[in-house]
Design an enzyme around this catalytic site. Structure first.
Site, PDB file in Angstrom:
ATOM      1  N   GLY A 184      16.278 -28.237 122.973  1.00 20.45           N
ATOM      2  CA  GLY A 184      15.270 -27.202 122.839  1.00 20.45           C
ATOM      3  C   GLY A 184      15.787 -25.798 123.084  1.00 20.45           C
ATOM      4  O   GLY A 184      15.070 -24.956 123.628  1.00 20.45           O
ATOM      5  N   HIS A 222      17.057 -24.274 110.049  1.00 22.66           N
ATOM      6  CA  HIS A 222      18.181 -25.091 109.587  1.00 22.66           C
ATOM      7  C   HIS A 222      19.478 -24.317 109.753  1.00 22.66           C
ATOM      8  O   HIS A 222      19.540 -23.141 109.393  1.00 22.66           O
ATOM      9  CB  HIS A 222      17.983 -25.490 108.114  1.00 22.66           C
ATOM     10  CG  HIS A 222      19.057 -26.392 107.620  1.00 22.66           C
ATOM     11  ND1 HIS A 222      19.138 -27.704 108.006  1.00 22.66           N
ATOM     12  CD2 HIS A 222      20.105 -26.156 106.800  1.00 22.66           C
ATOM     13  CE1 HIS A 222      20.207 -28.256 107.423  1.00 22.66           C
ATOM     14  NE2 HIS A 222      20.804 -27.327 106.700  1.00 22.66           N
ATOM     15  N   ASP A 271       8.575 -28.275 102.944  1.00 24.50           N
ATOM     16  CA  ASP A 271       7.757 -29.108 102.069  1.00 24.50           C
ATOM     17  C   ASP A 271       8.222 -30.548 102.250  1.00 24.50           C
ATOM     18  O   ASP A 271       8.935 -30.854 103.209  1.00 24.50           O
ATOM     19  CB  ASP A 271       7.801 -28.613 100.619  1.00 24.50           C
ATOM     20  CG  ASP A 271       9.186 -28.673  99.997  1.00 24.50           C
ATOM     21  OD1 ASP A 271      10.081 -29.384 100.521  1.00 24.50           O
ATOM     22  OD2 ASP A 271       9.391 -28.001  98.970  1.00 24.50           O
ATOM     23  N   GLY A 281      10.415 -32.279 100.789  1.00 18.32           N
ATOM     24  CA  GLY A 281      11.833 -32.552 100.576  1.00 18.32           C
ATOM     25  C   GLY A 281      12.614 -32.422 101.877  1.00 18.32           C
ATOM     26  O   GLY A 281      12.068 -32.114 102.930  1.00 18.32           O
TER      27      GLY A 281
END
Length: 190
Positions: free
Chosen positions: A11, A108, A140, A142
Site C-alpha cells: 500500500g 500501472h 475497463d 480489459g
C-alpha cells in the site's frame, strides 16, 4: 469525493494518498480500504490511520464470479465516487467494472498501452526501451486498458534492475495518483 482504495500488498501508493489527505493537500474522503487477501500491509496502514477496512478473500469463494460479486457488494456499501485500484493484483470482472462504470481508477507501472499486465517493469527492461513510466487510467474490462488520464515518463538507467526501476517508478506513480485524485476532486463533473 469519497474513494474506496483496493490493495493487494504494502500500500505504498495508498500511503501517499493518506499522507496527502492528512496534510490537507488532497480533498477526498477515504471511505474504506479493501484487500483481496488477509494480512496485507496496506490494510494495516489504513487501520492505523483510522480508515475502515475490509477483506474479500479470493480463496474464500468457490469461483471468480462469486468473489467478484462479493467484492462489488463490499465496495458499493461505502458509496464511493471513485474506486482506486492501487497495487490491486486481481483482475476484476466486467460485471464489477459495470457496477462502477466510469469510476474505477487504476495505476500501472508502465506507459500504457505498452507493457500491460502484472510485469510491466520487467517487460520494459526485457524489451530494452530507454524510457518507461507510469499511467493512471479509467479501467475497463480489459487488462490495463481504458481511457488514460495521466502518464509520466521515467528514464531507464543502464544499471537499473527490476527492483531499482520499480522503486523509481513508484515515486512518480505516487505523485501522479495524488495529483490525479486532486484534479478529479476539484472537477465540477465529479
Amino acid at each position: 469525493m469519497r474513494i474506496v482504495v483496493l490493495v493487494s500488498g504494502t500500500g505504498s501508493n495508498l500511503q501517499a494518498v493518506i499522507d496527502a489527505v492528512q496534510a490537507g493537500v488532497l480533498d477526498v474522503e477515504i471511505a474504506a480500504v479493501g484487500a483481496d487477501r488477509p494480512g496485507t500491509f496496506g490494510v494495516e496502514r489504513s487501520a492505523a490511520a483510522g480508515i475502515p477496512t475490509f477483506v474479500v478473500d479470493f480463496k474464500a469463494y468457490a469461483d471468480r464470479t462469486e468473489w467478484n460479486a462479493a467484492l462489488a457488494a463490499a465496495v458499493a456499501s461505502y458509496r464511493p465516487d471513485v474506486v482506486v485500484s492501487s497495487g490491486f493484483m486481481r483482475i476484476v470482472s466486467a460485471d464489477f467494472i459495470d457496477s462502477f462504470q466510469g469510476k474505477y481508477l487504476n495505476t500501472h507501472p508502465a506507459l500504457l498501452p505498452a507493457f500491460p499486465g502484472a510485469h510491466g517493469v520487467r517487460d520494459a527492461l526485457a524489451y530494452g526501451v530507454k524510457v518507461t513510466g507510469c499511467t493512471v487510467h479509467w479501467a475497463d474490462a480489459g487488462v490495463d486498458t481504458g481511457p488514460i488520464i495521466a502518464q509520466e515518463a521515467v528514464a531507464i538507467d543502464p544499471a537499473d534492475t527490476e527492483d531499482s526501476l520499480h522503486e523509481r517508478i513508484k515515486v512518480v506513480e505516487r505523485r501522479l495518483l495524488v495529483s490525479t485524485l486532486a484534479a478529479l476532486a476539484a472537477s465540477p463533473t465529479r
